[in-house]
Design a protein around this motif. Structure first.
Motif, mmCIF file in Angstrom:
data_model
loop_
_atom_site.group_PDB
_atom_site.id
_atom_site.type_symbol
_atom_site.label_atom_id
_atom_site.label_comp_id
_atom_site.label_asym_id
_atom_site.label_seq_id
_atom_site.Cartn_x
_atom_site.Cartn_y
_atom_site.Cartn_z
ATOM 1 N N ALA A 1 0.832 -1.205 0.000
ATOM 2 C CA ALA A 1 0.000 0.000 0.000
ATOM 3 C C ALA A 1 0.862 1.248 0.000
ATOM 4 C CB ALA A 1 -0.911 0.012 1.228
ATOM 5 N N ASP A 2 0.323 2.295 -0.601
ATOM 6 C CA ASP A 2 0.898 3.633 -0.516
ATOM 7 C C ASP A 2 -0.180 4.514 0.099
ATOM 8 O OD1 ASP A 2 2.013 6.116 -0.749
ATOM 9 O OD2 ASP A 2 1.970 6.178 -2.938
ATOM 10 N N PRO A 3 -0.130 4.722 1.412
ATOM 11 C CA PRO A 3 -1.168 5.502 2.080
ATOM 12 C C PRO A 3 -1.296 6.931 1.561
ATOM 13 C CG PRO A 3 0.193 4.347 3.691
ATOM 14 C CD PRO A 3 0.862 4.198 2.354
ATOM 15 N N GLU A 4 -0.203 7.488 1.044
ATOM 16 C CA GLU A 4 -0.249 8.861 0.545
ATOM 17 C C GLU A 4 -1.124 8.974 -0.703
ATOM 18 O OE1 GLU A 4 2.874 12.111 -1.105
ATOM 19 O OE2 GLU A 4 3.426 11.041 0.741
ATOM 20 N N SER A 5 -0.957 8.049 -1.644
ATOM 21 C CA SER A 5 -1.779 8.075 -2.862
ATOM 22 C C SER A 5 -3.101 7.342 -2.673
ATOM 23 C CB SER A 5 -1.015 7.444 -4.032
ATOM 24 O OG SER A 5 -0.909 6.042 -3.848
ATOM 25 N N GLY A 6 -3.171 6.490 -1.639
ATOM 26 C CA GLY A 6 -4.393 5.719 -1.401
ATOM 27 C C GLY A 6 -4.511 4.484 -2.262
#
Length: 82
Positions: free
Chosen positions: A42-47
């Protein structure tokens, strides 16, 4: 079985605990569709969340994600790898 990479969008701010909970929800029912979820990123910044699995078909992957409460936006067959 075939490998699939599925993609979820709109999960901005996702925490490690939330990712783990979502992945465990898939694992708890994956056998019902003959799916094996291998890894999740996951990339929480981009969602954006990516899941790698082996399954009989893309529909089986999607059915597990839907039943676990997080429908994939995309499911891609990945038959060529190095």
């Amino acid at each position: 079985m075939t490998k699939f990479m599925d993609v979820h969008h709109g999960m901005t701010g996702l925490t490690g605990d939330q990712l783990r909970e979502a992945h465990e929800a898939d694992l708890a029912i994956q056998d019902q569709e003959g799916v094996v979820f291998e890894h999740t990123w996951a990339d929480p910044e981009s969602g954006t969340v990516y899941c790698l699995s082996e399954a009989p078909d893309a529909d089986a992957v999607q059915r597990i994600h839907e039943r676990a409460g997080h429908r994939a936006d995309e499911v891609h067959c990945v038959t060529l790898a190095l």
